[in-house]
Design an enzyme around this catalytic site. Structure first.
Site, PDB file in Angstrom:
ATOM      1  N   ASP A 277       0.855  -1.177   0.000  1.00 36.96           N
ATOM      2  CA  ASP A 277       0.000   0.000   0.000  1.00 36.96           C
ATOM      3  C   ASP A 277       0.902   1.242   0.000  1.00 36.96           C
ATOM      4  O   ASP A 277       2.063   1.177   0.373  1.00 36.96           O
ATOM      5  CB  ASP A 277      -0.897  -0.033   1.238  1.00 36.96           C
ATOM      6  CG  ASP A 277      -2.043   0.947   1.124  1.00 36.96           C
ATOM      7  OD1 ASP A 277      -2.139   1.625   0.082  1.00 36.96           O
ATOM      8  OD2 ASP A 277      -2.831   1.040   2.077  1.00 36.96           O
ATOM      9  N   SER A 278       0.351   2.370  -0.412  1.00 35.84           N
ATOM     10  CA  SER A 278       1.182   3.555  -0.636  1.00 35.84           C
ATOM     11  C   SER A 278       1.453   4.352   0.627  1.00 35.84           C
ATOM     12  O   SER A 278       2.332   5.199   0.654  1.00 35.84           O
ATOM     13  CB  SER A 278       0.479   4.481  -1.613  1.00 35.84           C
ATOM     14  OG  SER A 278      -0.712   4.984  -1.030  1.00 35.84           O
TER      15      SER A 278
ATOM     16  N   GLY B  85      -0.924   6.307   1.801  1.00 36.88           N
ATOM     17  CA  GLY B  85      -1.937   7.373   1.759  1.00 36.88           C
ATOM     18  C   GLY B  85      -3.024   7.163   2.799  1.00 36.88           C
ATOM     19  O   GLY B  85      -3.380   8.081   3.543  1.00 36.88           O
TER      20      GLY B  85
ATOM     21  N   ASP C 297      -2.506   8.434  -2.571  1.00 45.93           N
ATOM     22  CA  ASP C 297      -3.805   9.075  -2.825  1.00 45.93           C
ATOM     23  C   ASP C 297      -4.202   9.899  -1.621  1.00 45.93           C
ATOM     24  O   ASP C 297      -3.664   9.721  -0.532  1.00 45.93           O
ATOM     25  CB  ASP C 297      -4.877   8.020  -3.125  1.00 45.93           C
ATOM     26  CG  ASP C 297      -4.984   6.955  -2.023  1.00 45.93           C
ATOM     27  OD1 ASP C 297      -4.046   6.829  -1.218  1.00 45.93           O
ATOM     28  OD2 ASP C 297      -6.005   6.251  -1.982  1.00 45.93           O
TER      29      ASP C 297
ATOM     30  N   ASP D 275      -8.466  -6.946   0.507  1.00 46.44           N
ATOM     31  CA  ASP D 275      -7.624  -7.208   1.672  1.00 46.44           C
ATOM     32  C   ASP D 275      -8.343  -6.662   2.890  1.00 46.44           C
ATOM     33  O   ASP D 275      -9.206  -5.791   2.758  1.00 46.44           O
ATOM     34  CB  ASP D 275      -6.294  -6.457   1.544  1.00 46.44           C
ATOM     35  CG  ASP D 275      -6.497  -4.961   1.740  1.00 46.44           C
ATOM     36  OD1 ASP D 275      -7.017  -4.317   0.803  1.00 46.44           O
ATOM     37  OD2 ASP D 275      -6.200  -4.435   2.820  1.00 46.44           O
TER      38      ASP D 275
ATOM     39  N   CYS E 111     -14.036 -27.527   8.623  1.00 39.87           N
ATOM     40  CA  CYS E 111     -12.916 -26.648   8.269  1.00 39.87           C
ATOM     41  C   CYS E 111     -11.620 -27.470   8.288  1.00 39.87           C
ATOM     42  O   CYS E 111     -11.408 -28.285   9.183  1.00 39.87           O
ATOM     43  CB  CYS E 111     -12.808 -25.490   9.246  1.00 39.87           C
ATOM     44  SG  CYS E 111     -11.405 -24.409   8.916  1.00 39.87           S
TER      45      CYS E 111
ATOM     46  N   CYS F  41      -8.524 -26.238   8.544  1.00 40.10           N
ATOM     47  CA  CYS F  41      -7.385 -25.449   9.027  1.00 40.10           C
ATOM     48  C   CYS F  41      -6.672 -26.167  10.176  1.00 40.10           C
ATOM     49  O   CYS F  41      -7.225 -27.084  10.785  1.00 40.10           O
ATOM     50  CB  CYS F  41      -7.853 -24.057   9.465  1.00 40.10           C
ATOM     51  SG  CYS F  41      -8.445 -23.998  11.165  1.00 40.10           S
TER      52      CYS F  41
ATOM     53  N   CYS G 250      -8.757 -26.239  13.509  1.00 41.34           N
ATOM     54  CA  CYS G 250      -9.919 -27.135  13.556  1.00 41.34           C
ATOM     55  C   CYS G 250      -9.517 -28.608  13.473  1.00 41.34           C
ATOM     56  O   CYS G 250     -10.244 -29.484  13.923  1.00 41.34           O
ATOM     57  CB  CYS G 250     -10.898 -26.778  12.439  1.00 41.34           C
ATOM     58  SG  CYS G 250     -11.658 -25.157  12.706  1.00 41.34           S
TER      59      CYS G 250
ATOM     60  N   HIS H 243      -7.355 -20.021  11.553  1.00 41.43           N
ATOM     61  CA  HIS H 243      -8.722 -20.383  11.154  1.00 41.43           C
ATOM     62  C   HIS H 243      -9.394 -19.254  10.359  1.00 41.43           C
ATOM     63  O   HIS H 243      -9.996 -19.501   9.310  1.00 41.43           O
ATOM     64  CB  HIS H 243      -9.576 -20.731  12.376  1.00 41.43           C
ATOM     65  CG  HIS H 243     -11.015 -20.861  12.029  1.00 41.43           C
ATOM     66  ND1 HIS H 243     -11.542 -21.969  11.407  1.00 41.43           N
ATOM     67  CD2 HIS H 243     -12.037 -19.961  12.108  1.00 41.43           C
ATOM     68  CE1 HIS H 243     -12.818 -21.775  11.148  1.00 41.43           C
ATOM     69  NE2 HIS H 243     -13.149 -20.560  11.560  1.00 41.43           N
TER      70      HIS H 243
END
Ligand SMILES: [Zn+2]
Length: 362
Positions: free
Chosen positions: A82-83, A85, A137, A256, A294, A296, A299, A325
């Site tokens: 990310d910038s 901003g 930005d 994100d 799940c 993961c 789990c 998870h």
């Protein structure tokens, strides 16, 4: 394509990314509490780093001297930075001045007066050598007067046009960011101006910052349709299940959010039927996994009762297991969306998922 929703492939200097894709956030060059091999094993294809934070600690020149961000953090897959901003403008009381050249603020680390310009945002990201660099930005908070919004749109385009021509790391892609708040006309203007600059991808910025969600999703539909179809579209900062499904439906490819890891640190799990607050006494003897079905690492082996115990005792394994998870939950949700798009069945997938989601804290 399935309606406006789409499945695609983004090629970067560190490999391909199949979209739509959820990108875990590693603000300070770490997805909090997790080893990069664990992040990879969850199915994460690309992670985020942050220009603002890495510029001040440990310093982007230091990262460059140590071989770049991939080597520094031990992640050999794609990285988007990310910038800065969003960080500069969300810490409003630290801003000293904004003008057409850049923004002056007191940084959160030592309070020193600092200036960010589009050229510096480019140079920091060149030093970090991320695969995708974002433009600096101006992000106004929700609800500002139209004149302020219009000024931010004008400046964001001006800065983007300068950053577009600045040096970049070898093979680094660069994305522009559209602003415009919740004003449809300014959104259209910003989107068109940024798209016209011909970036490798385009982001929708300054939404999901507290405005009404209906408005967020309506604007996303409109903006995504205006963006070039042959470039990736990135919605910045959305990570709840409903939001992800809505932006995918609008034709967004990348998103994100800190939600899965932040929620984990407060002791909550994301599941298909809503959020579980593991501090709740009703889990004290609950032998079930966080979520049935799940796959993961949390789990696979641990009960809600055990994770509740860890959380209540502030044991570090608690937020680690919840982070594993929660990230896996959002990655599976997004993978499922991609499969549904490829089968031409996205509308049904979205409806089924939303019906199961009660989304109340329990
Ligand atoms: Zn799980």
């Amino acid at each position: 394509m399935d309606g406006a929703a789409r499945a695609g492939t983004l090629r970067t200097a560190h490999g391909e990314v199949r979209t739509p894709v959820f990108m875990p956030v590693g603000t300070k060059a770490t997805v909090k509490t997790l080893h990069p091999d664990e992040v990879r094993a969850l199915g994460a294809q690309i992670v985020l780093g942050n220009t603002y934070h890495l510029h001040f600690r440990p310093g982007d020149e230091l990262v460059r001297d140590l071989g770049g961000l991939h080597r520094f953090m031990g992640w050999d897959g794609p990285i988007l930075t990310d910038s800065g901003g969003f960080q500069v403008f969300s810490l409003r009381d630290t801003i000293a001045a904004v003008d057409d050249d850049g923004v002056t603020f007191r940084n959160v680390y030592d309070g020193a007066e600092t200036r960010f310009t589009p050229e510096l945002a480019a140079r920091i990201q060149e030093n970090l050598a991320s695969d995708i660099a974002m433009c600096l930005d101006q992000v106004p908070p929700a609800g500002v007067p139209r004149r302020t919004l219009e000024e931010a749109v004008r400046r964001t385009t001006l800065w983007a046009s300068r950053q577009r021509d600045a040096p970049r790391a070898p093979g680094q892609l660069r994305f522009g960011i559209g602003q415009g708040g919740t004003d449809p006309e300014l959104r259209r203007r910003s989107t068109e101006e940024i798209a016209e600059l011909g970036f490798d991808g385009n982001a929708i910025g300054g939404l999901a910052i507290g405005e009404d969600r209906e408005v967020t999703f309506e604007l996303t539909d409109a903006v995504a349709a205006m963006l070039p179809a042959d470039r990736p579209r990135y919605f910045m900062g959305i990570g709840d299940a409903e939001g992800i499904l809505e932006v995918i439906e609008a034709g967004v490819d990348m998103f994100d959010c800190v939600l899965p890891t932040r929620t984990a640190r407060t002791g909550s799990a994301l599941t298909a039927t809503g959020r579980l607050n593991l501090r709740n006494a009703r889990f004290a003897r609950d032998e079930r996994p966080l979520e049935e079905g799940c796959d993961c690492p949390a789990c696979a082996r641990f009960s809600r009762a055990y994770i509740r115990h860890l959380v209540n005792q502030n044991e570090l394994l608690g937020p680690r297991l919840l982070s594993l998870h929660n990230l896996r939950f959002l990655i599976r949700l997004t993978d499922g969306a991609r499969d549904a798009i490829e089968r031409g069945a996205f509308a049904g997938y979205k409806r089924d998922r939303l019906e199961r989601l009660q989304w109340a804290d329990s």
